[in-house]
Write a protein that holds these residues in place. Structure first.
Motif, PDB file in Angstrom:
ATOM      1  N   LYS A  63      33.071  52.735  26.939  1.00 21.69           N
ATOM      2  CA  LYS A  63      34.238  53.519  26.519  1.00 21.69           C
ATOM      3  C   LYS A  63      34.638  53.051  25.139  1.00 21.69           C
ATOM      4  N   SER A  64      34.706  53.976  24.239  1.00 20.38           N
ATOM      5  CA  SER A  64      35.102  53.639  22.885  1.00 20.38           C
ATOM      6  C   SER A  64      36.093  54.689  22.419  1.00 20.38           C
ATOM      7  N   SER A  65      37.358  54.320  22.396  1.00 21.78           N
ATOM      8  CA  SER A  65      38.375  55.240  21.913  1.00 21.78           C
ATOM      9  C   SER A  65      38.835  54.769  20.542  1.00 21.78           C
ATOM     10  N   ASP A  66      38.634  55.598  19.558  1.00 27.75           N
ATOM     11  CA  ASP A  66      38.985  55.296  18.177  1.00 27.75           C
ATOM     12  C   ASP A  66      38.321  53.997  17.703  1.00 27.75           C
ATOM     13  N   LYS A  67      37.100  53.784  18.156  1.00 28.74           N
ATOM     14  CA  LYS A  67      36.299  52.637  17.742  1.00 28.74           C
ATOM     15  C   LYS A  67      36.970  51.304  18.081  1.00 28.74           C
ATOM     16  N   LYS A  68      37.783  51.279  19.136  1.00 24.89           N
ATOM     17  CA  LYS A  68      38.380  50.022  19.571  1.00 24.89           C
ATOM     18  C   LYS A  68      37.495  49.429  20.650  1.00 24.89           C
ATOM     19  N   PHE A  69      37.115  48.187  20.467  1.00 24.72           N
ATOM     20  CA  PHE A  69      36.213  47.533  21.403  1.00 24.72           C
ATOM     21  C   PHE A  69      37.039  46.839  22.482  1.00 24.72           C
ATOM     22  N   LYS A  70      36.900  47.300  23.720  1.00 26.68           N
ATOM     23  CA  LYS A  70      37.618  46.706  24.839  1.00 26.68           C
ATOM     24  C   LYS A  70      36.628  45.928  25.684  1.00 26.68           C
ATOM     25  N   LEU A  71      36.810  44.639  25.743  1.00 20.72           N
ATOM     26  CA  LEU A  71      35.895  43.806  26.505  1.00 20.72           C
ATOM     27  C   LEU A  71      36.200  43.857  27.989  1.00 20.72           C
ATOM     28  N   LEU A  72      37.487  43.905  28.347  1.00 17.15           N
ATOM     29  CA  LEU A  72      37.882  43.876  29.747  1.00 17.15           C
ATOM     30  C   LEU A  72      38.737  45.098  30.041  1.00 17.15           C
ATOM     31  N   SER A  73      38.263  45.954  30.937  1.00 11.17           N
ATOM     32  CA  SER A  73      39.019  47.144  31.293  1.00 11.17           C
ATOM     33  C   SER A  73      39.670  46.935  32.657  1.00 11.17           C
ATOM     34  N   PHE A  74      40.515  47.882  33.066  1.00  9.76           N
ATOM     35  CA  PHE A  74      41.174  47.778  34.360  1.00  9.76           C
ATOM     36  C   PHE A  74      40.165  47.864  35.505  1.00  9.76           C
ATOM     37  N   GLU A  75      39.109  48.635  35.318  1.00  7.53           N
ATOM     38  CA  GLU A  75      38.096  48.754  36.355  1.00  7.53           C
ATOM     39  C   GLU A  75      37.380  47.428  36.582  1.00  7.53           C
TER      40      GLU A  75
ATOM     41  N   PHE B 179      39.008  41.283  41.064  1.00  8.18           N
ATOM     42  CA  PHE B 179      40.026  41.005  42.081  1.00  8.18           C
ATOM     43  C   PHE B 179      39.500  41.273  43.484  1.00  8.18           C
ATOM     44  N   VAL B 180      38.779  42.374  43.657  1.00  9.90           N
ATOM     45  CA  VAL B 180      38.244  42.703  44.989  1.00  9.90           C
ATOM     46  C   VAL B 180      37.226  41.654  45.424  1.00  9.90           C
ATOM     47  N   LEU B 181      36.327  41.262  44.521  1.00 11.85           N
ATOM     48  CA  LEU B 181      35.316  40.266  44.876  1.00 11.85           C
ATOM     49  C   LEU B 181      35.934  38.915  45.221  1.00 11.85           C
ATOM     50  N   ILE B 182      36.885  38.475  44.408  1.00  9.40           N
ATOM     51  CA  ILE B 182      37.526  37.183  44.672  1.00  9.40           C
ATOM     52  C   ILE B 182      38.292  37.218  45.986  1.00  9.40           C
ATOM     53  N   SER B 183      39.010  38.303  46.248  1.00 10.84           N
ATOM     54  CA  SER B 183      39.790  38.366  47.482  1.00 10.84           C
ATOM     55  C   SER B 183      38.895  38.469  48.714  1.00 10.84           C
ATOM     56  N   ILE B 184      37.779  39.194  48.611  1.00 18.16           N
ATOM     57  CA  ILE B 184      36.867  39.280  49.757  1.00 18.16           C
ATOM     58  C   ILE B 184      36.226  37.919  50.030  1.00 18.16           C
ATOM     59  N   ILE B 185      35.801  37.232  48.991  1.00 17.85           N
ATOM     60  CA  ILE B 185      35.218  35.901  49.187  1.00 17.85           C
ATOM     61  C   ILE B 185      36.268  34.939  49.730  1.00 17.85           C
TER      62      ILE B 185
ATOM     63  N   ALA C 120      43.267  49.415  40.920  1.00 13.87           N
ATOM     64  CA  ALA C 120      42.829  49.315  39.522  1.00 13.87           C
ATOM     65  C   ALA C 120      41.494  50.024  39.315  1.00 13.87           C
ATOM     66  N   ILE C 121      40.602  49.941  40.297  1.00 14.43           N
ATOM     67  CA  ILE C 121      39.314  50.635  40.184  1.00 14.43           C
ATOM     68  C   ILE C 121      39.523  52.142  40.206  1.00 14.43           C
ATOM     69  N   ALA C 122      40.454  52.605  41.045  1.00 15.42           N
ATOM     70  CA  ALA C 122      40.720  54.038  41.146  1.00 15.42           C
ATOM     71  C   ALA C 122      41.418  54.571  39.898  1.00 15.42           C
ATOM     72  N   GLY C 123      42.035  53.705  39.132  1.00 14.08           N
ATOM     73  CA  GLY C 123      42.682  54.123  37.899  1.00 14.08           C
ATOM     74  C   GLY C 123      44.100  54.627  38.079  1.00 14.08           C
ATOM     75  N   VAL C 124      44.725  54.296  39.190  1.00 13.67           N
ATOM     76  CA  VAL C 124      46.100  54.717  39.451  1.00 13.67           C
ATOM     77  C   VAL C 124      47.035  53.748  38.746  1.00 13.67           C
ATOM     78  N   LYS C 125      47.971  54.273  38.000  1.00 16.35           N
ATOM     79  CA  LYS C 125      48.953  53.441  37.300  1.00 16.35           C
ATOM     80  C   LYS C 125      50.229  53.365  38.134  1.00 16.35           C
ATOM     81  N   ILE C 126      50.654  52.158  38.419  1.00 13.10           N
ATOM     82  CA  ILE C 126      51.901  51.945  39.148  1.00 13.10           C
ATOM     83  C   ILE C 126      52.884  51.313  38.174  1.00 13.10           C
ATOM     84  N   LYS C 127      53.990  51.977  37.966  1.00  6.80           N
ATOM     85  CA  LYS C 127      54.983  51.465  37.028  1.00  6.80           C
ATOM     86  C   LYS C 127      56.081  50.759  37.808  1.00  6.80           C
TER      87      LYS C 127
END
Length: 117
Positions: free
Chosen positions: A22-34, A40-46, A91-98
């Protein structure tokens, strides 16, 4: 004619090779919400597997993780790990909770007080 900077050229190369998904306006995002959700899911399952199975599934490492998690959160660790996995799925589903910031502190404070009990 516009001259490209080194940063733009590197981003173009990475984008063409599919490394930057994903590249929006050429901004490099190393860590996304997904990605954060998957972690988080892997750590909690383990963590839950270590809590439930302990030494039978992971050996000594499982006992150490179980002791650490129970030592930090107490019996509330089961709830904390389940809520962490739910947050990861959201977070994987992309739902924003405010949630307002004072509400976040109230929730964290309540979890902390319950963990001390």
């Amino acid at each position: 004619m516009k001259v490209k900077k080194k940063y733009d050229i590197i981003l173009d190369i990475l984008f063409i090779r599919g490394i930057v998904l994903k590249s929006s306006d050429k901004k490099f995002k190393l860590l996304s919400f997904e990605t954060l959700g998957i972690v988080f899911v892997l750590i909690s399952i383990i963590g839950l597997l270590c809590l439930f199975a302990g030494k039978y599934l992971f050996g000594e490492v499982g006992e150490v993780v179980k002791g650490f998690v129970l030592g930090v959160f107490g019996y509330l660790s089961y709830v904390v790990l389940i809520l962490t996995s739910i947050y990861g799925v959201i977070a994987i589903a992309g739902v924003k909770i405010k949630i307002k910031i004072p509400t976040k502190f109230a929730i964290l404070g309540a979890i902390g007080i319950y963990a001390l009990i």
